[in-house]
Each structure stands twice: as C-alpha cells, then as structure tokens.
Design a protein around this motif. Structure first.
Motif, PDB file in Angstrom:
ATOM      1  N   GLN B   2      27.669   0.014  -8.155  1.00 10.03           N
ATOM      2  CA  GLN B   2      26.314   0.709  -7.743  1.00 10.03           C
ATOM      3  C   GLN B   2      25.881  -0.125  -6.552  1.00 10.03           C
ATOM      4  N   SER B   3      25.276   0.837  -5.794  1.00 13.85           N
ATOM      5  CA  SER B   3      24.526   0.185  -4.631  1.00 13.85           C
ATOM      6  C   SER B   3      23.433   1.026  -4.386  1.00 13.85           C
ATOM      7  N   VAL B   4      22.146   0.593  -3.408  1.00 13.91           N
ATOM      8  CA  VAL B   4      21.240   1.288  -2.937  1.00 13.91           C
ATOM      9  C   VAL B   4      21.023   1.065  -1.355  1.00 13.91           C
ATOM     10  N   THR B   5      20.727   2.075  -0.726  1.00 10.80           N
ATOM     11  CA  THR B   5      20.451   1.723   0.481  1.00 10.80           C
ATOM     12  C   THR B   5      19.092   2.616   0.808  1.00 10.80           C
ATOM     13  N   SER B  28      28.861   5.237 -10.000  1.00  9.95           N
ATOM     14  CA  SER B  28      30.180   6.089 -10.478  1.00  9.95           C
ATOM     15  C   SER B  28      29.703   6.795 -11.964  1.00  9.95           C
ATOM     16  N   VAL B  29      28.495   6.572 -12.387  1.00  9.20           N
ATOM     17  CA  VAL B  29      28.177   7.320 -13.476  1.00  9.20           C
ATOM     18  C   VAL B  29      26.609   7.599 -13.310  1.00  9.20           C
ATOM     19  N   LYS B 102      20.205  -4.062 -16.296  1.00  5.41           N
ATOM     20  CA  LYS B 102      20.205  -4.752 -14.896  1.00  5.41           C
ATOM     21  C   LYS B 102      20.036  -3.670 -13.798  1.00  5.41           C
ATOM     22  N   VAL B 103      19.063  -4.292 -12.967  1.00  5.81           N
ATOM     23  CA  VAL B 103      18.525  -3.297 -11.826  1.00  5.81           C
ATOM     24  C   VAL B 103      19.260  -3.810 -10.473  1.00  5.81           C
ATOM     25  N   ILE B 104      19.601  -3.124  -9.618  1.00  6.67           N
ATOM     26  CA  ILE B 104      19.959  -3.296  -8.426  1.00  6.67           C
ATOM     27  C   ILE B 104      19.116  -2.767  -7.414  1.00  6.67           C
ATOM     28  N   PHE B 105      18.401  -3.731  -6.473  1.00  9.36           N
ATOM     29  CA  PHE B 105      17.501  -3.148  -5.632  1.00  9.36           C
ATOM     30  C   PHE B 105      17.782  -3.050  -4.143  1.00  9.36           C
TER      31      PHE B 105
END
Lengths: 115, 115
Positions: B2-5, B28-29, B102-105
């Motif tokens: 997972q990633s965020v832009t 992916s989910v 868990k969170v990705i910022f």
C-alpha cells in the motif's frame, strides 16, 4: 479526558546523549504508536504496540527502543542520539485489534533537536 | 504494497473559493482511507474516513471526500474555504493485517487561505 499526552514538548540533545519520550492515553485504547514527522515525508512509523505487553518494529526503528509500561503508557527511548533523529515525534493510540478502520488519536508532539 | 501520493505539497486558495486536495492510493485489497488535518504546532486529528459504507464521505468542518475505485482516488473537497482551514492535510491508507491496525500516511499538502 486529556486524550493523548506527551512529555516533553521540546528537547535539545547533544550527539550521543540519551533520553526517553513519554506518552500516555486515558481512552483505554489497546494500540499505541510512535511516529516521526519530517518535512515532505509525512509520518513514518517507528514502533507500535498492538496491545499491552507487545511491541513491534515499524518502518524506521533503528536507533530507538520502546516500552509498553502498561495499557496507558508507551515510551520511546533514544539510547545515543544522532543529528538524523532531529524530528517531531508523535504518539498516537487507537482502539486497536484486527479491525483496521479505527481512527488514531494523536498527542501534541515532541520537537527534538540533536546538535 | 500500500502507498499514498498527494499531488501538490502546497495549495493556495482564496477565502470563499473551492478547496480541492488530491490523494491517490495504491492497494491490492479494498482499502480503508482517511484524511487527517494538522493545525500549526498540534497533533493530527481525523477529518473523515472511508470504510466502504458509502463512496461520498462527509467529515468535520464542511469537508467531504469521494472514493473512486476506478481512479484509485480519494480527493478532499470543501465548497468554500475559510481562513481557519489553513493547515497541513494528510491522506492515509490502512494496511490490512490480522493482528493490528496500521496506517500509511501520504507526504501531506499544506493549505494556505488568502484573504
């Protein structure tokens, strides 16, 4: 309720010194987290604790250690501070568990400068 | 993974104008998605969250965001900017794990409001 509290608010260290950042929450949350915030990089997870008695590494754990003292408190220790650890550190908590959409509650942050 | 832009590290709008902050994610989910706001010298607080119940999510302070799966986007909007909206905004995606949340910022977008 105070929510998530952090001490100290500001700290200046010399290279090689050690210190412990304190965090406490009064919301009876299971999960607690330590993040660092650097310009242009968002928040990066250092360590987390899914429940009392457990801790695990996050994205950037090198140079740090943590202790989940009890359900309320989660401390972050820098054993030998380096200039690369100059950052703003945030503690957060959430209800936790396997359900991933619980929001995280953040403390006000600790601004650390290592010279 | 997972990633965020977030497109645009800095956005300026006039008071009363539309606010549009862009967020794209990779997952992916089916993701859980969040927008957090950080006012100067404070911790982050939740603006709104998407948990698959509805694609248009309303949050606090007049903000809303729309989940668009085909575009992998979760853009934040507000019809009319107010001076008090000046802050840093973070988009985040949750990572589906079995034992913790868990969170990705994303890297954040700084919003300035011009009188």
């Amino acid at each position: 309720n105070a929510g998530v509290t952090q001490t100290p608010k500001f700290q200046v260290l010399k290279t090689g010194q050690s210190m412990t950042l304190q965090c406490a929450q009064d919301m009876n949350h299971n999960s607690m987290y330590w993040y660092r915030q650097d310009p242009g990089m968002g928040l990066r997870l250092i360590y987390y604790s899914a429940s009392e008695g457990t801790t695990d590494k996050g994205e950037v754990p090198n140079g740090y250690n943590v202790s989940r003292l009890n359900k309320r408190e989660f401390s972050l220790r820098l054993e030998s501070a380096a200039p690369s650890q100059t950052s703003v550190y945030f503690c957060a908590s959430s209800e936790g568990g396997a359900v991933v959409f619980y929001e995280q509650y953040f403390g006000p942050g600790t601004r650390l400068t290592v010279t | 993974a997972q990633s965020v832009t977030q497109l645009g590290s800095h956005v300026s709008v006039s008071e009363g104008a539309l606010v549009l902050l862009r967020c794209n994610y990779s997952s992916s989910v089916p993701p859980y998605l969040f927008w957090y706001v950080q006012y100067p010298n404070q911790g982050l607080q939740l603006l709104l969250k998407y948990t698959s119940a509805a694609t248009l999510v309303k949050g606090i302070n007049g903000f809303e965001a729309e989940f668009k799966k085909s575009e992998t986007s979760f853009h934040l909007t507000k019809p009319s900017a107010h001076m008090s909206d000046a802050a840093e905004y973070f988009c985040a995606v949750s990572v589906v794990k079995t034992s913790y949340d868990k969170v990705i910022f994303g890297p954040g977008t700084s919003l300035s409001v011009i009188p």
